[in-house]
Design a protein around this motif. Structure first.
Motif, PDB file in Angstrom:
ATOM      1  N   GLY A 169      -4.926   8.237  -2.882  1.00  0.00           N
ATOM      2  CA  GLY A 169      -5.227   9.310  -3.724  1.00  0.00           C
ATOM      3  C   GLY A 169      -4.895  10.663  -3.052  1.00  0.00           C
ATOM      4  O   GLY A 169      -5.366  11.827  -3.481  1.00  0.00           O
ATOM      5  N   ASN A 204     -16.053   2.056  -3.934  1.00  0.00           N
ATOM      6  CA  ASN A 204     -17.372   2.507  -3.010  1.00  0.00           C
ATOM      7  C   ASN A 204     -16.991   3.555  -2.301  1.00  0.00           C
ATOM      8  O   ASN A 204     -15.849   3.775  -1.498  1.00  0.00           O
ATOM      9  CB  ASN A 204     -17.712   1.366  -2.129  1.00  0.00           C
ATOM     10  N   MET A 250     -11.690   8.414  -5.528  1.00  0.00           N
ATOM     11  CA  MET A 250     -11.160   7.242  -6.130  1.00  0.00           C
ATOM     12  C   MET A 250     -10.438   7.674  -7.497  1.00  0.00           C
ATOM     13  O   MET A 250      -9.660   6.733  -7.802  1.00  0.00           O
ATOM     14  CB  MET A 250     -12.441   6.589  -6.372  1.00  0.00           C
ATOM     15  N   THR A 257     -12.011   0.576  -3.377  1.00  0.00           N
ATOM     16  CA  THR A 257     -12.778  -0.439  -3.311  1.00  0.00           C
ATOM     17  C   THR A 257     -14.092  -0.310  -4.169  1.00  0.00           C
ATOM     18  O   THR A 257     -14.686  -1.039  -4.461  1.00  0.00           O
ATOM     19  CB  THR A 257     -13.613  -0.763  -1.909  1.00  0.00           C
ATOM     20  N   THR A 267      -6.918   8.134  -7.365  1.00  0.00           N
ATOM     21  CA  THR A 267      -6.029   7.204  -7.172  1.00  0.00           C
ATOM     22  C   THR A 267      -5.724   6.273  -8.528  1.00  0.00           C
ATOM     23  O   THR A 267      -4.641   5.634  -8.789  1.00  0.00           O
ATOM     24  CB  THR A 267      -6.624   5.989  -6.459  1.00  0.00           C
ATOM     25  N   LYS A 325       0.838  -1.206  -0.129  1.00  0.00           N
ATOM     26  CA  LYS A 325      -0.062  -0.028  -0.059  1.00  0.00           C
ATOM     27  C   LYS A 325       0.888   1.227  -0.016  1.00  0.00           C
ATOM     28  O   LYS A 325       1.781   1.527   0.776  1.00  0.00           O
ATOM     29  CB  LYS A 325      -1.132  -0.016   1.227  1.00  0.00           C
ATOM     30  N   PHE A 330     -15.091   4.593   1.941  1.00  0.00           N
ATOM     31  CA  PHE A 330     -14.095   3.651   2.246  1.00  0.00           C
ATOM     32  C   PHE A 330     -12.600   4.482   1.978  1.00  0.00           C
ATOM     33  O   PHE A 330     -12.734   5.364   1.549  1.00  0.00           O
ATOM     34  CB  PHE A 330     -13.997   2.381   1.704  1.00  0.00           C
ATOM     35  N   GLY A 346      -0.950   8.205  -1.410  1.00  0.00           N
ATOM     36  CA  GLY A 346      -0.800   9.206  -2.506  1.00  0.00           C
ATOM     37  C   GLY A 346       0.396  10.246  -2.133  1.00  0.00           C
ATOM     38  O   GLY A 346       1.320  10.735  -3.068  1.00  0.00           O
ATOM     39  N   GLU A 347       0.425  10.656  -0.751  1.00  0.00           N
ATOM     40  CA  GLU A 347       1.628  11.346  -0.339  1.00  0.00           C
ATOM     41  C   GLU A 347       2.915  10.792  -0.557  1.00  0.00           C
ATOM     42  O   GLU A 347       3.690  11.637  -0.675  1.00  0.00           O
ATOM     43  CB  GLU A 347       1.209  11.634   1.154  1.00  0.00           C
ATOM     44  N   ARG A 388      -9.038  14.146  -1.222  1.00  0.00           N
ATOM     45  CA  ARG A 388      -9.599  13.240  -0.313  1.00  0.00           C
ATOM     46  C   ARG A 388     -11.080  13.608   0.143  1.00  0.00           C
ATOM     47  O   ARG A 388     -11.523  14.845   0.154  1.00  0.00           O
ATOM     48  CB  ARG A 388      -8.872  13.329   1.060  1.00  0.00           C
ATOM     49  N   GLY A 389     -11.944  12.647  -0.232  1.00  0.00           N
ATOM     50  CA  GLY A 389     -13.665  12.935   0.177  1.00  0.00           C
ATOM     51  C   GLY A 389     -13.691  13.604   1.727  1.00  0.00           C
ATOM     52  O   GLY A 389     -14.687  14.349   1.900  1.00  0.00           O
TER      53      GLY A 389
HETATM   54  N1  UDP Z   1     -11.827   6.449  -1.647  1.00  0.00           N
HETATM   55  C1  UDP Z   1     -13.266   6.101  -1.563  1.00  0.00           C
HETATM   56  N2  UDP Z   1     -13.323   4.643  -1.653  1.00  0.00           N
HETATM   57  C2  UDP Z   1     -12.417   3.658  -1.580  1.00  0.00           C
HETATM   58  C3  UDP Z   1     -11.028   4.439  -1.290  1.00  0.00           C
HETATM   59  C4  UDP Z   1     -10.750   5.636  -1.507  1.00  0.00           C
HETATM   60  O1  UDP Z   1     -14.121   6.772  -1.534  1.00  0.00           O
HETATM   61  O2  UDP Z   1     -12.577   2.613  -1.444  1.00  0.00           O
HETATM   62  C5  UDP Z   1     -11.924   7.928  -1.793  1.00  0.00           C
HETATM   63  C6  UDP Z   1     -11.878   8.721  -0.332  1.00  0.00           C
HETATM   64  O3  UDP Z   1     -12.396   9.897  -0.719  1.00  0.00           O
HETATM   65  C7  UDP Z   1     -10.376   9.009  -0.234  1.00  0.00           C
HETATM   66  C8  UDP Z   1      -9.619   9.071  -1.305  1.00  0.00           C
HETATM   67  O4  UDP Z   1     -10.255   8.279  -2.295  1.00  0.00           O
HETATM   68  O5  UDP Z   1     -10.163  10.144   0.800  1.00  0.00           O
HETATM   69  C9  UDP Z   1      -8.233   8.991  -1.578  1.00  0.00           C
HETATM   70  O6  UDP Z   1      -7.896   7.795  -0.838  1.00  0.00           O
HETATM   71  P1  UDP Z   1      -6.854   7.476   0.727  1.00  0.00           P
HETATM   72  O7  UDP Z   1      -7.518   8.929   1.555  1.00  0.00           O
HETATM   73  O8  UDP Z   1      -7.110   6.373   1.190  1.00  0.00           O
HETATM   74  O9  UDP Z   1      -5.715   7.973  -0.048  1.00  0.00           O
HETATM   75  P2  UDP Z   1      -4.231   7.889   0.908  1.00  0.00           P
HETATM   76  O10 UDP Z   1      -4.344   8.644   2.099  1.00  0.00           O
HETATM   77  O11 UDP Z   1      -3.741   6.731   0.885  1.00  0.00           O
HETATM   78  O12 UDP Z   1      -3.478   8.751  -0.107  1.00  0.00           O
END
Ligand code: UDP
Length: 234
Positions: free
Chosen positions: A50, A133, A74, A131, A77, A8, A136, A11-12, A55-56
């Motif tokens: 992502g 969805n 999503m 995922t 990503t 895993k 998540f 994004g950062e 981020r959502g």
């Molecule tokens: N996200 C989502 N469903 C998922 C995975 C990701 O809706 O199954 C969205 C969610 O808004 C999340 C964004 O994609 O904030 C980016 O993913 P994440 O924050 O996990 O990224 P990371 O922190 O690993 O860079």
């Protein structure tokens, strides 16, 4: 030590110091490391976050409908997955992106059996769009995919070298756990990853290693069984 792993990358981790966008030099160095591990015979699947784009739950999405904001996250990503795929292919390694949200012109749809087949053939697989969805995270996606493809371990690359009793950046007395259980993470309320991901791994006995991505060679060290980072078990 491990035959099949899910890595895993947040994004950062792709954005270097800037926190936003994709640092091409960094992505190429990560890709070289992953390709090296793959060449040694380890099957590697990657889940990319992502957060370097959207981020959502971010401040800028506060006024947005959560589902729309998560859809944007999503899609972010997918952008990162394509950057990582391109860098991996530049090393001469075959790499497929499989998205949980179908976009045939850009990448393959996620089909579990096909993903496993790619891995068996020595291709690196990148799982994009989390995922598929809203509500998540990509940590949950990484846990879910690790179980689906029966990975030996989930490897979570972070900015710190493991799990600490408190945030080591803020608290100088924080101590590192070499080993810890999912139950203990829950009890102590440690912010290792979101609780959905933690409980999924706990219930399905998926071991996880949290390690520092900043040090080059660490991905190889983890798959070879070197004791770095923190090991989380059920
Ligand atoms: N996200 C989502 N469903 C998922 C995975 C990701 O809706 O199954 C969205 C969610 O808004 C999340 C964004 O994609 O904030 C980016 O993913 P994440 O924050 O996990 O990224 P990371 O922190 O690993 O860079």
């Amino acid at each position: 030590m491990y035959k099949r792993v899910v890595l895993k990358l947040s994004g950062e981790a792709l954005a270097a110091g800037r926190g936003f966008g994709v640092d091409v030099t960094l992505v190429h160095s990560i890709a070289r490391e992953i390709a090296e591990v793959n060449a040694s015979g380890v099957e590697v699947a990657i889940v990319v976050g992502g957060g370097n784009f959207f981020r959502g739950v971010a401040e800028q999405a506060k006024e947005m409908d959560r589902v729309s904001a998560d859809n944007m996250g999503m899609l972010a990503t997918v952008i990162n997955s394509l950057a990582v795929q391109d860098a991996i292919e530049k090393t001469g390694t075959h790499c497929r992106v499989m998205s949980a949200i179908q976009m045939h012109q850009v990448c393959e749809p996620y089909i579990r059996r096909r993903a496993v087949r790619h891995l068996e053939k020595g291709r690196i697989v990148i799982f994009a769009a989390g995922t598929g969805n809203p509500y998540f995270s990509t940590d949950t996606a990484a846990s879910l995919r690790a179980m689906e493809i029966k990975a030996d371990v989930l490897m979570k690359a972070t900015k710190v070298d493991g799990i600490y009793s408190a945030d080591p950046m803020l608290d100088k007395t924080a101590t590192k756990f070499d080993e810890i259980t999912y139950a203990e993470i829950m009890q102590r309320g440690l912010k290792v990853m979101d609780m959905t991901a933690v409980s999924l791994c706990k219930d399905n006995k998926m071991p996880m290693i949290i390690f520092n991505m900043g040090q080059s060679g660490n991905i190889r060290r983890v798959v070879q069984g070197e004791k770095i980072g923190s090991l989380v078990t059920s």
